[in-house]
Design a protein around this motif. Structure first.
Motif, PDB file in Angstrom:
ATOM      1  N   UNK A 164       1.345 -50.116  63.437  1.00  0.00           N
ATOM      2  CA  UNK A 164       1.177 -49.825  62.030  1.00  0.00           C
ATOM      3  C   UNK A 164       1.107 -48.329  61.790  1.00  0.00           C
ATOM      4  N   UNK A 165       0.311 -47.676  62.682  1.00  0.00           N
ATOM      5  CA  UNK A 165       0.047 -46.272  62.717  1.00  0.00           C
ATOM      6  C   UNK A 165       1.302 -45.271  63.068  1.00  0.00           C
ATOM      7  N   UNK A 166       2.122 -45.781  63.745  1.00  0.00           N
ATOM      8  CA  UNK A 166       3.037 -45.058  64.345  1.00  0.00           C
ATOM      9  C   UNK A 166       4.350 -45.122  63.412  1.00  0.00           C
ATOM     10  N   UNK A 167       4.441 -46.237  62.570  1.00  0.00           N
ATOM     11  CA  UNK A 167       5.461 -46.603  62.119  1.00  0.00           C
ATOM     12  C   UNK A 167       5.333 -46.464  60.623  1.00  0.00           C
ATOM     13  N   UNK A 168       4.167 -47.002  59.845  1.00  0.00           N
ATOM     14  CA  UNK A 168       4.161 -47.262  58.519  1.00  0.00           C
ATOM     15  C   UNK A 168       3.192 -46.069  57.908  1.00  0.00           C
ATOM     16  N   UNK A 169       2.388 -45.302  58.636  1.00  0.00           N
ATOM     17  CA  UNK A 169       1.738 -44.276  58.032  1.00  0.00           C
ATOM     18  C   UNK A 169       2.478 -43.041  58.053  1.00  0.00           C
ATOM     19  N   UNK A 170       3.602 -42.654  58.796  1.00  0.00           N
ATOM     20  CA  UNK A 170       4.478 -41.483  58.273  1.00  0.00           C
ATOM     21  C   UNK A 170       5.300 -42.014  57.175  1.00  0.00           C
ATOM     22  N   UNK A 171       5.585 -43.180  56.474  1.00  0.00           N
ATOM     23  CA  UNK A 171       6.252 -43.301  55.451  1.00  0.00           C
ATOM     24  C   UNK A 171       5.088 -43.295  54.237  1.00  0.00           C
ATOM     25  N   UNK A 172       4.153 -43.576  54.258  1.00  0.00           N
ATOM     26  CA  UNK A 172       3.048 -43.726  53.104  1.00  0.00           C
ATOM     27  C   UNK A 172       2.670 -42.158  53.143  1.00  0.00           C
ATOM     28  N   UNK A 173       2.043 -41.559  54.407  1.00  0.00           N
ATOM     29  CA  UNK A 173       1.658 -40.307  54.323  1.00  0.00           C
ATOM     30  C   UNK A 173       2.296 -39.298  55.183  1.00  0.00           C
ATOM     31  N   UNK A 174       3.334 -38.822  54.782  1.00  0.00           N
ATOM     32  CA  UNK A 174       4.244 -38.226  55.942  1.00  0.00           C
ATOM     33  C   UNK A 174       3.644 -36.968  56.372  1.00  0.00           C
ATOM     34  N   UNK A 175       2.388 -36.031  55.476  1.00  0.00           N
ATOM     35  CA  UNK A 175       2.048 -34.839  55.906  1.00  0.00           C
ATOM     36  C   UNK A 175       0.899 -35.226  56.985  1.00  0.00           C
ATOM     37  N   UNK A 176       0.894 -36.624  57.438  1.00  0.00           N
ATOM     38  CA  UNK A 176      -0.061 -36.777  58.568  1.00  0.00           C
ATOM     39  C   UNK A 176       0.634 -37.336  59.804  1.00  0.00           C
ATOM     40  N   UNK A 177       1.687 -36.781  59.955  1.00  0.00           N
ATOM     41  CA  UNK A 177       2.496 -37.475  61.107  1.00  0.00           C
ATOM     42  C   UNK A 177       1.998 -37.279  62.454  1.00  0.00           C
ATOM     43  N   UNK A 178       1.497 -36.138  62.763  1.00  0.00           N
ATOM     44  CA  UNK A 178       0.904 -35.849  64.155  1.00  0.00           C
ATOM     45  C   UNK A 178      -0.319 -36.982  63.989  1.00  0.00           C
ATOM     46  N   UNK A 179      -1.070 -37.074  63.088  1.00  0.00           N
ATOM     47  CA  UNK A 179      -2.204 -37.979  63.230  1.00  0.00           C
ATOM     48  C   UNK A 179      -1.593 -39.390  63.570  1.00  0.00           C
ATOM     49  N   UNK A 180      -0.738 -39.880  62.961  1.00  0.00           N
ATOM     50  CA  UNK A 180      -0.072 -41.023  63.245  1.00  0.00           C
ATOM     51  C   UNK A 180       0.577 -41.324  64.763  1.00  0.00           C
TER      52      UNK A 180
END
Length: 403
Positions: A354-370
């Protein structure tokens, strides 16, 4: 197909014997879990420091994907098949020194690719020997007892071996597109193998594992549609790569497989970690196909998200579900009373997905964090598996029988 269980033989073995090489699942499951931690740890370090790969014939991302698909996942496949084929055919598969030899080939290839990738020719030699040896080891008993229905599984192992050679053809500078073909082959063949095996065994696992009485059925038409669409998708990606066809096939596979999973659902699975983990892993595969189809329609969804949904959520979750179950059952332990830590192991790798797949969709500015969250929880899941299952995999069966 017969259930993946082995009837305990009558001959007893000493309780204190080191048993890691008694049967294929033991060393390959343990080493696959260790490698899952080491490989991702090294990849995160390279990602964080922007390190350049020594090889200039493949990219760092291609190297990373190869090691997870043809290193980690292939080890799990080897362990599973060496164990399952013994059950299907009644014939002994590799154990003892021959198994040590096979494991050594795999381990040396991984060591070279992780620590000295400039010696890629050496890695290719060890990996090629591993692939060939494994193929012969699982094909021989199947052919001996004429279990031709298992040829579909064998064909996927053969194609994975061909894909591995394609990767090395580019790594060695012989081709320009070998890695691209190899990685798509490795990804979709692994997913296809998971879907084929789950179709055979998950309904049986559910029927035997839940408290309520249920009878689950498969649709031959859905099974055939999924296999045709999977084959067509891989062929299209490797040839014309027509976006409209990719979109249609992705949606078709996602909807058809989701309908099949809906037919397998019964409330009792949510009380059994060894069932809901497998079930959720298959749903994450379906989500991957949906995301893949949407990546051609929505600019906010990258195809890399679909790839990681298949890889972490599908291959990662389901290999853990299978390794935990097989390791318990084939060491004489009660699969209905697994270690309590399994909930954490499965939860961590699902969170990684979920971190790698959904977080970049919801919060694209936190891609590195994902990426960092996914890597950290993935490594935590497989570290916990290694700690909990080391004694289970290295010690003899608790009933004192070989295996």
């Amino acid at each position: 197909m017969q259930p993946l269980t082995i009837s305990p033989p009558s001959r007893k073995v000493p309780a204190n014997q080191f048993a890691l090489f008694n049967l294929g699942f033991r060393p390959f499951f343990l080493l696959a879990a260790c490698f899952a931690v080491l490989s991702i740890g090294l990849w995160v370090w390279k990602y964080a420091t922007h390190s350049v790969l020594v090889l200039n014939t493949v990219t760092a991302s291609q190297w990373h994907a190869h090691e997870m698909l043809y290193g980690f996942a292939f080890a799990v496949i080897a362990g599973f098949l060496l164990t399952a084929v013994k059950n299907w055919t009644g014939l002994q598969t590799l154990h003892g020194r021959p198994l040590i030899g096979l494991v050594t080939c795999w381990a040396l290839a991984r060591a070279v690719m992780l620590m000295a990738p400039y010696l890629v020719a050496l890695a290719a030699a060890f990996d090629g020997l591993f692939n060939l040896w494994l193929l012969i080891a699982v094909a021989r008993p199947i052919i001996q007892v004429k279990q031709w229905r298992q040829l579909g599984v064998l064909s996927k192992v053969l194609l994975l071996s061909v894909g591995n050679l394609a990767f090395y053809s580019q790594a060695l500078g012989w081709t320009n597109q070998g890695a691209h073909a190899a990685l798509w082959m490795g990804l979709l063949l692994n997913v296809s193998l998971i879907m084929v095996m789950s179709r055979r065994i998950l309904p049986m696992f559910i029927e035997r594992g839940v408290k309520e009485q249920v009878t689950l059925k498969n649709s031959v038409w859905i099974d055939r549609l999924l296999m045709v669409c999977l084959a067509a998708l891989l062929i299209n990606i490797l040839t014309a790569n027509a976006e409209i066809l990719n979109t249609v096939l992705g949606h078709t596979i996602s909807v058809s497989a989701s309908f099949r999973l809906w037919r397998w659902h019964t409330p009792g699975i949510w009380q059994v970690p060894l069932l809901w983990s497998f079930y959720l892993g298959l749903w994450l595969i379906n989500l991957g196909f949906l995301l893949y189809a949407l990546s051609f329609l929505l600019p906010s969804i990258s195809v890399i998200l679909a790839i990681h949904c298949w890889a972490i959520g599908g291959i990662g979750v389901i290999t853990l579900a299978m390794m935990t179950r097989v390791s318990l059952g084939h060491t004489g332990r009660n699969i209905h009373n697994p270690p309590r830590s399994l909930v954490w192991i499965f939860g961590l790798v699902i969170f990684a997905t979920l971190s790698r797949v959904l977080l970049p969709i919801v919060l694209p500015d936190f891609y590195r964090l994902s990426v960092m969250l996914a890597a950290s929880t993935w490594m935590a899941a497989f570290t916990l598996f290694t700690i909990v299952y080391w004694p289970i995999l290295s010690q003899p069966r608790i009933d004192g029988t070989p295996g």
